[in-house]
Design a protein around this motif. Structure first.
Motif, PDB file in Angstrom:
ATOM      1  N   LEU A  26       0.853  -1.183   0.000  1.00 20.95           N
ATOM      2  CA  LEU A  26       0.000   0.000   0.000  1.00 20.95           C
ATOM      3  C   LEU A  26       0.888   1.231   0.000  1.00 20.95           C
ATOM      4  CD1 LEU A  26      -2.577  -1.093   2.746  1.00 20.95           C
ATOM      5  CD2 LEU A  26      -2.745  -1.395   0.280  1.00 20.95           C
ATOM      6  N   LYS A  78      -3.409  -2.392  -8.429  1.00 19.14           N
ATOM      7  CA  LYS A  78      -4.662  -3.138  -8.366  1.00 19.14           C
ATOM      8  C   LYS A  78      -5.815  -2.268  -7.866  1.00 19.14           C
ATOM      9  CE  LYS A  78      -3.070  -7.051  -9.843  1.00 19.14           C
ATOM     10  NZ  LYS A  78      -3.503  -7.552 -11.174  1.00 19.14           N
ATOM     11  N   GLU A  79      -5.517  -1.323  -6.981  1.00 18.35           N
ATOM     12  CA  GLU A  79      -6.547  -0.413  -6.481  1.00 18.35           C
ATOM     13  C   GLU A  79      -6.007   1.008  -6.525  1.00 18.35           C
ATOM     14  OE1 GLU A  79      -8.150  -1.481  -2.698  1.00 18.35           O
ATOM     15  OE2 GLU A  79      -8.501  -3.572  -3.261  1.00 18.35           O
ATOM     16  N   PHE A  80      -6.821   1.921  -7.008  1.00 19.01           N
ATOM     17  CA  PHE A  80      -6.400   3.314  -7.189  1.00 19.01           C
ATOM     18  C   PHE A  80      -7.470   4.230  -6.607  1.00 19.01           C
ATOM     19  CE2 PHE A  80      -6.706   7.038 -10.160  1.00 19.01           C
ATOM     20  CZ  PHE A  80      -5.610   7.732  -9.663  1.00 19.01           C
ATOM     21  N   ASP A  81      -7.085   5.030  -5.626  1.00 16.62           N
ATOM     22  CA  ASP A  81      -8.022   5.941  -4.983  1.00 16.62           C
ATOM     23  C   ASP A  81      -7.447   7.359  -5.016  1.00 16.62           C
ATOM     24  OD1 ASP A  81      -9.902   7.263  -3.484  1.00 16.62           O
ATOM     25  OD2 ASP A  81      -9.446   6.263  -1.587  1.00 16.62           O
ATOM     26  N   ILE A  90      -2.804   3.951  -3.356  1.00 16.82           N
ATOM     27  CA  ILE A  90      -2.806   2.830  -4.295  1.00 16.82           C
ATOM     28  C   ILE A  90      -2.421   1.527  -3.582  1.00 16.82           C
ATOM     29  CG2 ILE A  90      -2.264   4.293  -6.267  1.00 16.82           C
ATOM     30  CD1 ILE A  90       0.606   3.224  -6.167  1.00 16.82           C
ATOM     31  N   GLN A  91      -2.937   0.445  -4.115  1.00 18.89           N
ATOM     32  CA  GLN A  91      -2.539  -0.895  -3.671  1.00 18.89           C
ATOM     33  C   GLN A  91      -1.877  -1.579  -4.852  1.00 18.89           C
ATOM     34  OE1 GLN A  91      -4.966  -4.711  -3.392  1.00 18.89           O
ATOM     35  NE2 GLN A  91      -5.087  -3.995  -1.263  1.00 18.89           N
ATOM     36  N   CYS A  92      -0.665  -2.064  -4.634  1.00 15.67           N
ATOM     37  CA  CYS A  92       0.110  -2.690  -5.706  1.00 15.67           C
ATOM     38  C   CYS A  92       0.316  -4.172  -5.439  1.00 15.67           C
ATOM     39  CB  CYS A  92       1.475  -2.021  -5.839  1.00 15.67           C
ATOM     40  SG  CYS A  92       1.379  -0.252  -6.074  1.00 15.67           S
ATOM     41  N   HIS A  93       0.460  -4.915  -6.508  1.00 14.63           N
ATOM     42  CA  HIS A  93       0.729  -6.349  -6.428  1.00 14.63           C
ATOM     43  C   HIS A  93       2.081  -6.630  -7.063  1.00 14.63           C
ATOM     44  CE1 HIS A  93       0.448 -10.567  -7.965  1.00 14.63           C
ATOM     45  NE2 HIS A  93      -0.016 -10.757  -6.754  1.00 14.63           N
ATOM     46  N   SER A 158      -2.156 -12.066  -0.664  1.00 12.37           N
ATOM     47  CA  SER A 158      -3.534 -12.531  -0.770  1.00 12.37           C
ATOM     48  C   SER A 158      -3.582 -13.948  -1.341  1.00 12.37           C
ATOM     49  CB  SER A 158      -4.340 -11.579  -1.657  1.00 12.37           C
ATOM     50  OG  SER A 158      -3.773 -11.516  -2.959  1.00 12.37           O
TER      51      SER A 158
END
Length: 214
Positions: A26, A78-81, A90-93, A158
């Motif tokens: 994150l 993966k997630e962008f706010d 952001i959440q990165c993988h 995850s």
């Protein structure tokens, strides 16, 4: 036989921590160079390279040079706010590892590099003499879900869980243990997933983790 799959030019994000393949990170983005980088990544569906700092700071300081390790991990958003125009969450993988060949710093401070991507870990079954690493990891994950959820914490990885894979198990321990950036980098650079897990097993014994988790 080469351990590299292909070469690519990517933006780099030097950090004081290490991202492993299949790990989750994150990030709070507020510097202009990285705001622009993230917007481009979201627009193009591309990623960036996370490399571990060994000199300098994460936040750009006038006149300060930064140095970083040559092996890093490609991160995909993966997630962008976009909380604000000047603040993204952001959440990165973590995906494939890479080795930096050459790099240059652009005028806005963004570092861009030509990198060789490293082959993914070959599948290696966790051998009987290392099964404890996998069994105890499962217990730690279950405990974290029960206790961490109550505290609003999340695991740094995850599903799917691959408890039978040497590389996957070793990488997850690297994220969960309180290791120095140098130690994490050392494990990231190990080419053999079996050797990586062997070393983790020795470390877990030295730290008394097996005795602590029952």
């Amino acid at each position: 036989m080469s351990i590299y799959t292909h070469t690519q030019t990517i933006p780099l994000f030097p950090l004081g921590t290490t991202l492993f393949p299949d790990g989750i990170m994150l990030l709070k983005i507020f510097e202009v160079r990285y705001l622009d980088m993230v917007k481009q990544c979201v627009r193009e569906g591309s990623g960036f390279g996370v490399v571990t700092l060994n000199g300098g700071d994460e936040v750009r300081m006038p006149g300060q040079e930064v140095s970083f390790n040559s092996v890093g991990t490609y991160a995909r958003i993966k997630e962008f706010d976009p909380v604000q125009p000047s603040l993204f969450m952001i959440q990165c993988h973590g995906e494939q590892r890479f080795r930096v060949k050459t790099s240059e710093t652009k005028r806005n401070g963004l570092i861009v590099a030509d990198v060789d991507f490293i082959e993914d870990d070959a599948f290696m079954e966790v051998p009987e003499d290392l099964k404890m690493t996998s069994t105890v990891l499962g217990k730690v994950i279950q405990s974290f879900k029960e206790q961490g959820a109550a505290l609003g914490k999340e695991l740094p990885f995850s599903k799917p869980y691959r408890f039978n894979e040497c590389g996957w198990v070793a990488n997850r321990w690297c994220e969960l243990l309180q290791l120095s950036p140098g130690q994490k980098q050392f494990f990231l650079e190990q080419e053999s997933p079996r050797l990586r897990l062997d070393l983790i097993h020795e470390l877990l014994e030295e730290m008394g983790v097996y005795k602590a988790v029952k």
